[in-house]
Design a protein around this motif. Structure first.
Motif, PDB file in Angstrom:
ATOM      1  N   ARG A   1       0.843  -1.201   0.000  1.00 13.52           N
ATOM      2  CA  ARG A   1       0.000   0.000   0.000  1.00 13.52           C
ATOM      3  C   ARG A   1       0.879   1.253   0.000  1.00 13.52           C
ATOM      4  O   ARG A   1       1.850   1.332   0.748  1.00 13.52           O
ATOM      5  CB  ARG A   1      -0.871  -0.020   1.247  1.00 13.52           C
ATOM      6  CG  ARG A   1      -1.801   1.138   1.370  1.00 13.52           C
ATOM      7  CD  ARG A   1      -2.754   0.902   2.540  1.00 13.52           C
ATOM      8  NE  ARG A   1      -3.514   2.106   2.762  1.00 13.52           N
ATOM      9  CZ  ARG A   1      -3.365   2.890   3.820  1.00 13.52           C
ATOM     10  NH1 ARG A   1      -2.496   2.571   4.754  1.00 13.52           N
ATOM     11  NH2 ARG A   1      -4.091   3.968   3.948  1.00 13.52           N
ATOM     12  N   THR A   2       0.508   2.230  -0.821  1.00 13.31           N
ATOM     13  CA  THR A   2       1.241   3.497  -0.873  1.00 13.31           C
ATOM     14  C   THR A   2       0.883   4.323   0.351  1.00 13.31           C
ATOM     15  O   THR A   2      -0.291   4.595   0.604  1.00 13.31           O
ATOM     16  CB  THR A   2       0.877   4.291  -2.145  1.00 13.31           C
ATOM     17  OG1 THR A   2       1.224   3.504  -3.280  1.00 13.31           O
ATOM     18  CG2 THR A   2       1.607   5.613  -2.187  1.00 13.31           C
ATOM     19  N   ARG A   3       1.891   4.708   1.109  1.00 13.01           N
ATOM     20  CA  ARG A   3       1.655   5.497   2.317  1.00 13.01           C
ATOM     21  C   ARG A   3       2.271   6.883   2.231  1.00 13.01           C
ATOM     22  O   ARG A   3       1.892   7.766   2.980  1.00 13.01           O
ATOM     23  CB  ARG A   3       2.191   4.760   3.522  1.00 13.01           C
ATOM     24  CG  ARG A   3       1.429   3.478   3.755  1.00 13.01           C
ATOM     25  CD  ARG A   3       1.745   2.897   5.075  1.00 13.01           C
ATOM     26  NE  ARG A   3       0.877   1.754   5.318  1.00 13.01           N
ATOM     27  CZ  ARG A   3       1.099   0.872   6.239  1.00 13.01           C
ATOM     28  NH1 ARG A   3       2.138   0.987   7.021  1.00 13.01           N
ATOM     29  NH2 ARG A   3       0.268  -0.130   6.405  1.00 13.01           N
ATOM     30  N   ALA A   4       3.247   7.061   1.337  1.00 12.01           N
ATOM     31  CA  ALA A   4       3.863   8.379   1.170  1.00 12.01           C
ATOM     32  C   ALA A   4       4.108   8.631  -0.306  1.00 12.01           C
ATOM     33  O   ALA A   4       4.447   7.722  -1.061  1.00 12.01           O
ATOM     34  CB  ALA A   4       5.175   8.464   1.941  1.00 12.01           C
ATOM     35  N   VAL A   5       3.919   9.875  -0.703  1.00 10.91           N
ATOM     36  CA  VAL A   5       4.204  10.309  -2.064  1.00 10.91           C
ATOM     37  C   VAL A   5       5.286  11.371  -1.959  1.00 10.91           C
ATOM     38  O   VAL A   5       5.129  12.362  -1.238  1.00 10.91           O
ATOM     39  CB  VAL A   5       2.943  10.885  -2.746  1.00 10.91           C
ATOM     40  CG1 VAL A   5       3.272  11.357  -4.145  1.00 10.91           C
ATOM     41  CG2 VAL A   5       1.833   9.838  -2.770  1.00 10.91           C
ATOM     42  N   ILE A   6       6.386  11.145  -2.648  1.00 10.13           N
ATOM     43  CA  ILE A   6       7.520  12.063  -2.614  1.00 10.13           C
ATOM     44  C   ILE A   6       7.577  12.775  -3.959  1.00 10.13           C
ATOM     45  O   ILE A   6       7.635  12.133  -5.008  1.00 10.13           O
ATOM     46  CB  ILE A   6       8.832  11.305  -2.338  1.00 10.13           C
ATOM     47  CG1 ILE A   6       8.719  10.565  -1.001  1.00 10.13           C
ATOM     48  CG2 ILE A   6      10.020  12.252  -2.356  1.00 10.13           C
ATOM     49  CD1 ILE A   6       9.781   9.536  -0.767  1.00 10.13           C
ATOM     50  N   ILE A   7       7.570  14.087  -3.913  1.00 11.88           N
ATOM     51  CA  ILE A   7       7.615  14.895  -5.128  1.00 11.88           C
ATOM     52  C   ILE A   7       8.991  15.546  -5.201  1.00 11.88           C
ATOM     53  O   ILE A   7       9.454  16.148  -4.221  1.00 11.88           O
ATOM     54  CB  ILE A   7       6.493  15.944  -5.127  1.00 11.88           C
ATOM     55  CG1 ILE A   7       5.142  15.216  -5.036  1.00 11.88           C
ATOM     56  CG2 ILE A   7       6.577  16.828  -6.363  1.00 11.88           C
ATOM     57  CD1 ILE A   7       3.970  16.095  -4.798  1.00 11.88           C
ATOM     58  N   THR A   8       9.644  15.415  -6.354  1.00 12.53           N
ATOM     59  CA  THR A   8      10.999  15.941  -6.517  1.00 12.53           C
ATOM     60  C   THR A   8      11.015  17.172  -7.416  1.00 12.53           C
ATOM     61  O   THR A   8      10.058  17.442  -8.136  1.00 12.53           O
ATOM     62  CB  THR A   8      11.930  14.874  -7.116  1.00 12.53           C
ATOM     63  OG1 THR A   8      11.507  14.587  -8.443  1.00 12.53           O
ATOM     64  CG2 THR A   8      11.924  13.598  -6.287  1.00 12.53           C
ATOM     65  N   ASP A   9      12.136  17.884  -7.382  1.00 14.89           N
ATOM     66  CA  ASP A   9      12.263  19.086  -8.192  1.00 14.89           C
ATOM     67  C   ASP A   9      12.419  18.786  -9.679  1.00 14.89           C
ATOM     68  O   ASP A   9      12.268  19.673 -10.509  1.00 14.89           O
ATOM     69  CB  ASP A   9      13.417  19.956  -7.696  1.00 14.89           C
ATOM     70  CG  ASP A   9      14.757  19.251  -7.771  1.00 14.89           C
ATOM     71  OD1 ASP A   9      14.799  18.050  -8.103  1.00 14.89           O
ATOM     72  OD2 ASP A   9      15.776  19.913  -7.482  1.00 14.89           O
ATOM     73  N   SER A  10      12.667  17.541 -10.016  1.00 16.81           N
ATOM     74  CA  SER A  10      12.797  17.154 -11.425  1.00 16.81           C
ATOM     75  C   SER A  10      11.447  16.790 -12.041  1.00 16.81           C
ATOM     76  O   SER A  10      11.380  16.451 -13.217  1.00 16.81           O
ATOM     77  CB  SER A  10      13.750  15.969 -11.557  1.00 16.81           C
ATOM     78  OG  SER A  10      13.224  14.836 -10.893  1.00 16.81           O
TER      79      SER A  10
ATOM     80  N   ILE B   1       7.418   9.872  -6.583  1.00 23.35           N
ATOM     81  CA  ILE B   1       7.879   8.582  -6.069  1.00 23.35           C
ATOM     82  C   ILE B   1       6.880   8.083  -5.037  1.00 23.35           C
ATOM     83  O   ILE B   1       6.503   8.824  -4.128  1.00 23.35           O
ATOM     84  CB  ILE B   1       9.279   8.715  -5.435  1.00 23.35           C
ATOM     85  CG1 ILE B   1      10.254   9.313  -6.445  1.00 23.35           C
ATOM     86  CG2 ILE B   1       9.766   7.364  -4.920  1.00 23.35           C
ATOM     87  CD1 ILE B   1      11.558   9.778  -5.852  1.00 23.35           C
ATOM     88  N   LEU B   2       6.457   6.829  -5.186  1.00 21.16           N
ATOM     89  CA  LEU B   2       5.541   6.211  -4.233  1.00 21.16           C
ATOM     90  C   LEU B   2       6.337   5.349  -3.264  1.00 21.16           C
ATOM     91  O   LEU B   2       7.213   4.590  -3.680  1.00 21.16           O
ATOM     92  CB  LEU B   2       4.515   5.339  -4.964  1.00 21.16           C
ATOM     93  CG  LEU B   2       3.714   6.002  -6.075  1.00 21.16           C
ATOM     94  CD1 LEU B   2       2.750   4.997  -6.684  1.00 21.16           C
ATOM     95  CD2 LEU B   2       2.980   7.221  -5.562  1.00 21.16           C
ATOM     96  N   SER B   3       6.031   5.465  -1.981  1.00 18.74           N
ATOM     97  CA  SER B   3       6.726   4.700  -0.957  1.00 18.74           C
ATOM     98  C   SER B   3       5.720   4.026  -0.038  1.00 18.74           C
ATOM     99  O   SER B   3       4.641   4.571   0.208  1.00 18.74           O
ATOM    100  CB  SER B   3       7.632   5.631  -0.139  1.00 18.74           C
ATOM    101  OG  SER B   3       8.203   4.937   0.949  1.00 18.74           O
ATOM    102  N   ALA B   4       6.079   2.870   0.492  1.00 20.61           N
ATOM    103  CA  ALA B   4       5.224   2.140   1.426  1.00 20.61           C
ATOM    104  C   ALA B   4       5.508   2.542   2.869  1.00 20.61           C
ATOM    105  O   ALA B   4       4.932   1.983   3.794  1.00 20.61           O
ATOM    106  CB  ALA B   4       5.426   0.637   1.253  1.00 20.61           C
ATOM    107  N   VAL B   5       6.364   3.526   3.065  1.00 18.47           N
ATOM    108  CA  VAL B   5       6.722   4.003   4.400  1.00 18.47           C
ATOM    109  C   VAL B   5       5.900   5.257   4.708  1.00 18.47           C
ATOM    110  O   VAL B   5       5.638   6.074   3.815  1.00 18.47           O
ATOM    111  CB  VAL B   5       8.236   4.314   4.463  1.00 18.47           C
ATOM    112  CG1 VAL B   5       8.630   4.864   5.810  1.00 18.47           C
ATOM    113  CG2 VAL B   5       9.032   3.068   4.146  1.00 18.47           C
ATOM    114  N   GLN B   6       5.492   5.420   5.959  1.00 17.48           N
ATOM    115  CA  GLN B   6       4.709   6.581   6.367  1.00 17.48           C
ATOM    116  C   GLN B   6       5.454   7.888   6.089  1.00 17.48           C
ATOM    117  O   GLN B   6       6.677   7.938   6.228  1.00 17.48           O
ATOM    118  CB  GLN B   6       4.408   6.515   7.868  1.00 17.48           C
ATOM    119  CG  GLN B   6       3.472   5.414   8.267  1.00 17.48           C
ATOM    120  CD  GLN B   6       2.027   5.717   7.905  1.00 17.48           C
ATOM    121  OE1 GLN B   6       1.675   6.803   7.470  1.00 17.48           O
ATOM    122  NE2 GLN B   6       1.181   4.725   8.071  1.00 17.48           N
ATOM    123  N   PRO B   7       4.733   8.950   5.700  1.00 20.79           N
ATOM    124  CA  PRO B   7       5.390  10.244   5.449  1.00 20.79           C
ATOM    125  C   PRO B   7       6.177  10.748   6.656  1.00 20.79           C
ATOM    126  O   PRO B   7       7.263  11.321   6.510  1.00 20.79           O
ATOM    127  CB  PRO B   7       4.229  11.199   5.141  1.00 20.79           C
ATOM    128  CG  PRO B   7       3.113  10.333   4.724  1.00 20.79           C
ATOM    129  CD  PRO B   7       3.296   9.023   5.429  1.00 20.79           C
TER     130      PRO B   7
END
Length: 87
Positions: free
Chosen positions: A51-60, A64-70
């Motif tokens: 399950r996706t728990r964190a979405v990381i947005i980059t300057d590029s 990025i989808l991560s299964a780790v809590q934000p």
């Protein structure tokens, strides 16, 4: 400028210098952001089928989808900066 790396789960590592935001995937605008990144080919799924728990947005422009809590990713980000400042 040194390269700082953050573990986002399952041995996946992201450059901390490129992170703009770490958000929860629950809201409709973030779900749209994920879909738009998928359509553009700029989505990186690092959840390993979980399950996706964190979405990381980059300057590029990558998302990025991560299964780790934000909060966990943010804490790793903060701890990494503290270690860098000390030495």
């Amino acid at each position: 400028m040194s390269i700082k790396l953050i573990n986002i789960g399952f041995g996946n590592i992201v450059s901390a210098n490129r992170i703009i935001a770490i958000v929860s995937p629950e809201s409709a605008p973030i779900k749209r952001t994920i879909q738009e990144a998928r359509d553009r080919g700029m989505l990186i799924d690092a959840t390993y089928g979980r399950r996706t728990r964190a979405v990381i947005i980059t300057d590029s422009g990558h998302t990025i989808l991560s299964a780790v809590q934000p909060e966990t990713v943010a804490q790793r980000f903060i701890n990494k900066e503290d270690l860098t400042d000390e030495g």
